[in-house]
Design an enzyme around this catalytic site. Structure first.
Site, PDB file in Angstrom:
ATOM      1  N   ARG A 147      46.863  31.508  30.498  1.00 60.38           N
ATOM      2  CA  ARG A 147      46.488  30.201  29.417  1.00 60.38           C
ATOM      3  C   ARG A 147      47.772  29.612  28.824  1.00 60.38           C
ATOM      4  NH1 ARG A 147      42.514  34.209  25.465  1.00 60.38           N
ATOM      5  NH2 ARG A 147      41.414  34.895  27.200  1.00 60.38           N
TER       6      ARG A 147
ATOM      7  N   HIS B 169      33.246  44.213  31.730  1.00 63.11           N
ATOM      8  CA  HIS B 169      32.091  43.449  31.589  1.00 63.11           C
ATOM      9  C   HIS B 169      30.948  44.260  31.825  1.00 63.11           C
ATOM     10  CE1 HIS B 169      34.939  40.437  32.462  1.00 63.11           C
ATOM     11  NE2 HIS B 169      34.150  39.685  31.606  1.00 63.11           N
TER      12      HIS B 169
ATOM     13  N   HIS C 231      31.229  41.215  27.090  1.00 64.57           N
ATOM     14  CA  HIS C 231      32.773  41.007  27.535  1.00 64.57           C
ATOM     15  C   HIS C 231      33.491  42.125  26.398  1.00 64.57           C
ATOM     16  CE1 HIS C 231      32.563  37.051  28.909  1.00 64.57           C
ATOM     17  NE2 HIS C 231      31.433  36.883  28.325  1.00 64.57           N
TER      18      HIS C 231
END
Length: 634
Positions: free
Chosen positions: A362, A384, A509
């Site tokens: 990121r 998930h 998540h």
RNA sequence: GCUGGCGUAGCUCAGUAGGUAGAGCGCAUCCUUGGUAAGGAUGAGGUCACCGGUUCAAUUCCGGUCGCUAGCUCCA
């Protein structure tokens, strides 16, 4: 209501359960030196006296949050007064008490330097010595607006404008200084016994990047000099635990100029990482998770479909491959969804828990980077979970339990927050409401205390966050559980239900460590580098006293090595005291000192971290206990 | 990204009022074989973050860039 007779003979009424902080105006003139507010039932009522519900008096001390706030908040006023004396024309923004002290935000033509802090401190000392009483004044909204407009205090004017028309506005005055303030305060400036300005920083007016950046000065104050000194000492001690410092000393990791925010892990850091991952895998296997791995680079189309391209673009790194645009994944969800969607699913498989140690990248703002706590490349211990609507609450509760199990393993204290719908949210209001309620319900059923963070959720769903503290008390979000009703929709995920029809699954998540990098940082500070044996990069160090023991040392080393122990021999020609000193600095859990005596008897002189010399012990039993300790991960 | 501070050997730091640099630790070699927190000697190691400007001369002064850092903002 309670009647309090003030020193001048007048009587004022106060409601029960409130702190008598507003009586200042009645008593300050002439009585400030004694700082007595009045009498009630023959007892002296000070500004820091609280009227309990039953009408009894309760002295509010510095140990009470309220008393501490009054104390520090008063100190911040004193700082503002000093600053305005030294730098006339400086405008005041806000100056609250905070956890460990206080700050005040200023808008000044003068740029404050660290040298100025000493000057301001000296001026504050004068104000404290003068022992000005703090006097409370009340104005109507309009009067207050006129008052602060006249003084050019534009920030105060803005604050008052936000208050309702009929608001009663309070001001506190001390000497020539007066400030908009709801209180509470201590009776006079002389109450401040120990004060120190800590540092300078910038801060946006009202925390908004679009506003002007003001100059913030942080300080702290205590009722006793000794308490201030203790606090400063604790801060110094805490800095020694800083994972950036220990990470360098113990050669765990580094971050180089060639890759800001992209950490390098050294062999010793990798040991900790791998051990954490092994523990994680073992735990997740028993908790019903299946592990997957998805690619780091995926095409633009996927990110457009997931919504990241439109909602997370500024944080994503992109690249061209054969003239096609690709993005490096900032999150693992789209990959996991592709795995899910690669074959049809039945409700019988649910909850389907797909976990992934996912490496994400990121583009974080350069100013946000912080050691391993905040990096641009990190591994999330992601999962998930796909399920039926009826399974939501139980599954969230199970995840909460799993996170709790993991944090308890390390003896962490944590707190939980619930973050709700943000401004850049995607998806319908109904979906947000349903998912937010589901998270809240799970927390309530677990009886878990939590704080609500309005508007702090991810763009695709609300979340429960688990926060851990670093060495100096800053908290970092680690674990998080996020309910997502958006991505299953966008990717048209389905399962075949009991009725033989297609339905939309619910998706969670979640991360438990959060990121391995951040978790290692927190762990390092938590243990101050003295990792438990199962995580310690070097578990045993063998220290021969002379060269004569080298052969024996190697024999022991090989035996431990064969059993999977991380063991080193220090065969430098140094004195034993020196070798011990180094091994201690390395925080090695066990040192085996061997000389002629031990060699003859087949023993080792054991030295345990934190406990010192244990004398001679039988090597075989040492090994057995060590292996058990490692296997149990205690 | 923004505001302030900082950037000298692998690490911790000193220094140069402008004349191309030092200490301790660490490292290498040698001496020392010593029983629970530092034995001794010798040596190697620096384009003083990078790029420009001022100057006879810049690590030092000025400007810019990069990085680190305390916060703000943002987040695992």
């Amino acid at each position: 209501m309670i009647n309090i007779t003030l020193k001048d003979g007048s009587v004022r009424q106060y409601s029960k359960g409130t702190t008598v902080l507003e009586v200042t105006e009645d008593i300050s003139r002439g009585l400030a030196k004694k700082a007595l507010a009045g009498k009630y039932n023959g007892k002296i009522v000070d500004l820091n006296t609280k009227l309990a519900e039953d009408g009894s008096l309760e002295i509010v001390t510095f140990d009470d949050p309220e008393g501490q706030e009054a104390y520090r908040h008063t100190t911040s006023h004193i700082m503002a007064q000093a600053v305005q004396r030294l730098y006339p024309g400086t405008k005041l923004a806000i100056g609250p008490a905070i956890n460990d002290g206080y700050y005040y935000d200023f808008d000044s033509e003068h740029t404050f330097t660290p040298e100025d802090l000493a000057k301001i401190e000296a001026e504050m000392e004068k104000i404290i010595k003068a022992d000005y009483p703090l006097t409370r004044k009340v104005m109507s909204r309009q009067e207050a607006l006129d008052f602060f407009t006249d003084r050019g205090e534009t920030y105060k004017v803005e604050l008052i404008r936000d208050l309702p028309e009929d608001a009663e506005i309070s001001l506190y005055e001390q000497g020539e200084f007066i400030d908009l303030c709801a209180g509470p305060h201590v009776p006079s400036t002389g109450r401040i016994k120990a004060n120190k300005l800590m540092n300078l920083a910038g801060a946006y007016w009202r925390g908004n990047v679009k506003n002007k950046m003001l100059q913030r000065i942080y300080g702290t104050s205590f009722p006793k000099k000794q308490e201030l000194e203790d606090y400063l000492f604790r801060l110094e001690e805490a800095k020694k635990r800083d994972h950036r410092k220990i990470g360098q000393e113990l050669k765990l990791f580094t971050i180089m100029e060639e890759g800001p925010g992209f950490p390098f892990f050294f062999p010793k850091g990798m040991v900790i990482r791998n051990e954490l991952e092994a523990y994680w895998r073992e735990l997740h296997r028993t908790w019903g998770y299946q592990e997957i791995k998805t690619p780091v680079i995926l095409n633009r189309q996927l990110w457009e479909r997931s919504g990241h391209w439109y909602n997370y673009r500024e944080n994503m790194y992109t690249t061209l491959i054969d003239e096609e645009e690709y993005a490096i994944k900032p999150m693992n969800c789209p990959g996991a969804i592709l795995v899910y969607a690669s074959e049809p699913h039945s409700y019988r498989e649910f909850p389907l828990r797909l976990s992934e140690m996912g490496l994400v990248h990121r583009h974080e703002l350069s100013g946000a980077l912080h050691g391993l706590m905040r990096v641009r490349s990190f591994t999330q211990d992601d999962s998930h979970i796909f399920m039926l609507p009826s399974q939501i609450t139980d599954e969230i509760k199970a995840v909460i339990d799993l996170v709790d199990t993991m944090y308890k393993k390390f003896g962490f204290e944590y707190h939980v927050e619930l973050s709700t719908k943000p401004e850049n949210a995607i998806g319908s209001d109904e979906a947000w409401e349903m998912t937010t309620n589901a998270l809240e319900k799970a927390l309530q059923e677990k009886g878990m205390p939590y704080k609500v963070n309005p508007g702090d959720g991810a763009f695709y769903g609300p979340k429960i966050d688990f926060h851990l503290k670093d060495s100096i008390g800053r908290t970092w979000q680690c674990g998080t559980i996020q309910l997502d009703s958006n991505l299953p929709e966008r990717f048209d995920l389905t399962y075949i239900g009991e009725d033989g029809q297609k339905h939309r699954p619910i998706m969670i998540h979640r991360v438990a460590f959060g990121s391995i990098e951040r978790f290692i940082a927190i762990l390092t500070e938590h243990y101050a580098g003295a990792f438990p044996t199962w995580l310690a990069p070097v578990q045993v160090k063998i220290l021969p006293i002379t060269d004569r023991q080298h052969e024996y040392a190697e024999k022991l080393q090989q035996e431990l090595f064969a059993a999977g122990v991380r063991v080193e021999v220090d065969h430098r020609s140094e004195k034993i005291g020196y070798k011990i000193r180094e091994a201690r600095l390395e925080r090695v859990p066990y040192m085996l000192v061997i000389g002629d005596k031990e060699m003859e008897n087949g023993t080792v002189a054991l030295r345990k971290r934190g406990e010192g010399d244990q004398g001679a012990v039988d090597f075989a039993s040492f090994k057995a206990e060590l292996l058990q300790e490692i296997a149990e991960r205690v």
